[in-house]
Design a protein around this motif. Structure first.
Motif, PDB file in Angstrom:
ATOM      1  N   THR A 257      -1.150   8.015   4.795  1.00  0.00           N
ATOM      2  CA  THR A 257      -2.384   7.316   4.450  1.00  0.00           C
ATOM      3  C   THR A 257      -2.423   7.096   2.945  1.00  0.00           C
ATOM      4  O   THR A 257      -2.016   7.974   2.175  1.00  0.00           O
ATOM      5  CB  THR A 257      -3.618   8.124   4.878  1.00  0.00           C
ATOM      6  OG1 THR A 257      -3.559   8.361   6.284  1.00  0.00           O
ATOM      7  CG2 THR A 257      -4.905   7.367   4.564  1.00  0.00           C
TER       8      THR A 257
ATOM      9  N   ILE B  91      -5.474  -1.011   8.705  1.00  0.00           N
ATOM     10  CA  ILE B  91      -6.052  -1.206   7.377  1.00  0.00           C
ATOM     11  C   ILE B  91      -7.567  -1.255   7.487  1.00  0.00           C
ATOM     12  O   ILE B  91      -8.112  -2.054   8.263  1.00  0.00           O
ATOM     13  CB  ILE B  91      -5.532  -2.506   6.733  1.00  0.00           C
ATOM     14  CG1 ILE B  91      -4.002  -2.442   6.562  1.00  0.00           C
ATOM     15  CG2 ILE B  91      -6.216  -2.757   5.396  1.00  0.00           C
ATOM     16  CD1 ILE B  91      -3.384  -3.759   6.177  1.00  0.00           C
TER      17      ILE B  91
ATOM     18  N   SER C  30       0.830  -1.197   0.000  1.00  0.00           N
ATOM     19  CA  SER C  30       0.000   0.000   0.000  1.00  0.00           C
ATOM     20  C   SER C  30       0.865   1.247   0.000  1.00  0.00           C
ATOM     21  O   SER C  30       1.980   1.256   0.535  1.00  0.00           O
ATOM     22  CB  SER C  30      -0.903   0.021   1.241  1.00  0.00           C
ATOM     23  OG  SER C  30      -1.679   1.205   1.287  1.00  0.00           O
TER      24      SER C  30
ATOM     25  N   THR D  35      -4.787  -4.793  11.854  1.00  0.00           N
ATOM     26  CA  THR D  35      -3.728  -3.983  12.468  1.00  0.00           C
ATOM     27  C   THR D  35      -2.512  -4.848  12.759  1.00  0.00           C
ATOM     28  O   THR D  35      -2.630  -6.055  13.001  1.00  0.00           O
ATOM     29  CB  THR D  35      -4.192  -3.341  13.785  1.00  0.00           C
ATOM     30  OG1 THR D  35      -4.559  -4.380  14.711  1.00  0.00           O
ATOM     31  CG2 THR D  35      -5.357  -2.407  13.569  1.00  0.00           C
TER      32      THR D  35
ATOM     33  N   VAL E  87       0.392  -0.101  11.772  1.00  0.00           N
ATOM     34  CA  VAL E  87      -0.352  -0.071  10.511  1.00  0.00           C
ATOM     35  C   VAL E  87      -1.801  -0.446  10.791  1.00  0.00           C
ATOM     36  O   VAL E  87      -2.076  -1.465  11.436  1.00  0.00           O
ATOM     37  CB  VAL E  87       0.256  -1.036   9.481  1.00  0.00           C
ATOM     38  CG1 VAL E  87      -0.577  -1.053   8.209  1.00  0.00           C
ATOM     39  CG2 VAL E  87       1.703  -0.656   9.169  1.00  0.00           C
TER      40      VAL E  87
ATOM     41  N   ALA F 193      -4.860   2.192   4.014  1.00  0.00           N
ATOM     42  CA  ALA F 193      -3.884   1.901   5.060  1.00  0.00           C
ATOM     43  C   ALA F 193      -3.391   3.199   5.682  1.00  0.00           C
ATOM     44  O   ALA F 193      -3.134   4.182   4.971  1.00  0.00           O
ATOM     45  CB  ALA F 193      -2.713   1.111   4.494  1.00  0.00           C
TER      46      ALA F 193
END
Length: 524
Positions: A515, A460, A381, A446, A458, A501
């Motif tokens: 982001t 998501i 991502s 996460t 992180v 993400a």
């Protein structure tokens, strides 16, 4: 007076005096030897040609310097995996240009065996270095005659062209004799592209499957188009049949799948370059390092549709993962990402209607190995100025502990950091349909890690997902990246997700935040 007292003491206690003389002499001798060894080791430590040249020496983690300098077990017989990547993205990268003036990669005392014309083999000590780099750090040998200059191989090692770099890391492979289940061997180029403001997915897979060292193998081109629902809540595929509004029709919340199966006589791949030919479709590395992707396929299950893809994929500078290959007991899994952050321009045409793409978000990776019973966690991502990649592979019939995730983080200057979270936590808040089966799939994920003073978290948010049942033994469906020759497994449903993400934490004492949109995969 002092000399007279000393003489009388010797004559009065002769044996004690002899013992003291010998003891003092041995002590002095030992001290001289220790000082000599210390001076020799200090001289070695200052010797620029001992290991790598320059004032800083880079070694693999865990190497004992004392063992290296004294020639103990292992001595100088070591290597650094992906050394050229370390050179280009770390030591000689623009990020450290103010701190690192010159880098001289070298290897000393490597044991090799040279075969003479008569067939006999002789052990030799070999050394390797880049002449211009060694000369720059002042460690070049004195030339009595002849020239000592970089050749083309030296140039490609330190400064390949973009096309040479793609071929270096993105070429195809063949299984070695030690690899088991070679009939399940598969290798593929995979591309994904986001269009329509990130609401449409385009997955393209060029898959070579079967034992390519024999005759039972072939190719399969698969393309999947997925139109994300306008609302990101749960919606069953096929609902909301509304015109996509850009060139061709894809019902909201559903996908169209296209496939072309090819005999091996129509497939051309190479173990020295990344170019691939699938009949009239192909992947070509252009002179500037961009990828030209041309693909044509018919809709699966005898549908009337036909798709034509003509894209140019432009990888961002420094945005690549050099590749790893893992395996044991006959198992092998390899993976590289030549275009971790890329843009796509060109056309995607369905049933004669075309969508024009300009600088659309894109990604490209390359996988190889044996895949029966193999599962994985994977994701890639963007996150603001950063891009990250994470993953781990579960070998078939594995009873070992769960390996940590590998998280690879880059920015505009390339490699930034590696983290190793122990686990990824999913919240299964979405549902998808696979035939008559309703599955709960992730809506949120996460993971986090702490590496010294560096931290990473992180999060998501899954916006859309599709599932594939990998239980039947069949050739892999188009666009899928699941087991190409699937067998029964504990988690038979392959889940592909698209979402947002967000990263947070600290890196080198500065806040880490960003982001962006990415794709993620798991099994259920």
């Amino acid at each position: 007076m002092i000399a007279q007292l000393a003489f009388r003491n010797i004559t009065y206690r002769p044996w004690r005096s002899v013992l003291l003389f010998f003891g003092f002499g041995i002590g002095v001798a030992v001290m001289i030897v220790l000082l000599s060894i210390g001076e020799a080791m200090l001289s070695q430590a200052r010797n620029e040609k001992l290991i790598g040249g320059g004032s800083v020496t880079v070694l693999p983690e865990g190497i004992d310097l004392e063992v290296m300098k004294t020639g103990g077990i292992g001595g100088l017989f070591f290597s650094i995996g992906n050394a050229s990547f370390v050179y280009r993205q770390l030591l000689a990268s623009p990020r450290f240009a103010k701190d690192v003036s010159v880098v001289a990669p070298q290897i000393e005392g490597r044991l090799l065996y040279a075969r003479a014309p008569d067939g006999k083999e002789y052990p030799v000590n070999a050394s390797g270095e880049i002449p211009s780099a060694t000369r720059a750090v002042g460690a070049a040998p004195e030339m009595i005659t002849g020239e000592w200059q970089d050749d083309d191989g030296d140039r490609r090692w330190i400064a390949p062209t973009m096309a040479e770099l793609r071929h270096e890391i993105d070429h195809f492979h063949t299984p070695s004799d030690s690899v088991e289940n070679r009939e399940t061997w598969a290798e593929w180029h995979y591309f994904n592209v986001l269009s329509q403001g990130g609401k449409r997915w385009v997955f393209i897979s060029f898959i070579v499957g079967g034992d390519v060292t024999g005759e039972k193998w072939g190719g399969q081109l698969g393309i999947t188009l997925r139109q994300q629902p306008t609302e990101t809540g749960n919606r069953e595929p096929g609902n909301g049949h509304r015109e996509s509004g850009t060139g061709y029709r894809v019902p909201e919340g559903s996908e169209r799948r296209f496939r072309e199966t090819l005999d091996r006589s129509r497939v051309r791949f190479s173990t020295t370059d990344a170019n691939l030919v699938f009949g009239d479709s192909r992947v070509t590395v252009l002179p500037d390092g961009d990828y030209e992707v041309r693909a044509e396929a018919r809709e699966e299950s005898g549908g009337p549709g036909r798709i034509q893809v003509n894209l140019r994929i432009h990888p961002a500078p420094y945005a690549y993962f050099p590749g790893v290959s893992m395996g044991s007991n006959g198992f092998l899994s390899g993976y590289t990402v030549p275009a971790l952050r890329a843009s796509a321009s060109g056309t995607v045409c369905v049933d004669g209607s075309c969508e024009q793409l300009t600088a659309a978000q894109a990604y490209h990776d390359h996988n190889w190995g044996v895949w029966r019973g193999v599962t994985w966690e994977w994701g890639a991502s963007r996150a603001g100025q950063y891009t990250f990649l994470y993953g781990r592979v579960y070998p078939p019939d594995s009873t070992a502990s769960v390996p940590p995730l590998l998280v690879y983080l880059i920015d505009s200057l390339g490699f930034r950091a590696v983290f190793r979270p122990k686990m990824i936590s999913y919240e299964d808040g979405r549902t998808v349909r696979v035939g008559s089966t309703t599955l709960r799939v992730p809506s949120h994920a996460t993971f986090s890690d702490v590496r010294g003073e560096d931290t990473l978290r992180v999060e998501i948010e899954v916006e859309d997902a599709i599932a594939t049942d990998t239980r039947p033994r069949r050739v892999m469906r188009e666009g899928e990246r699941g087991d190409p020759l699937a067998s029964e497994k504990a988690h038979p449903f392959f889940i592909q997700m698209k979402g947002t993400a967000r990263i947070s934490g600290r890196l080198d004492g500065a806040p880490l935040t960003g982001t962006g949109t990415g794709f993620f995969e798991t099994y259920r």
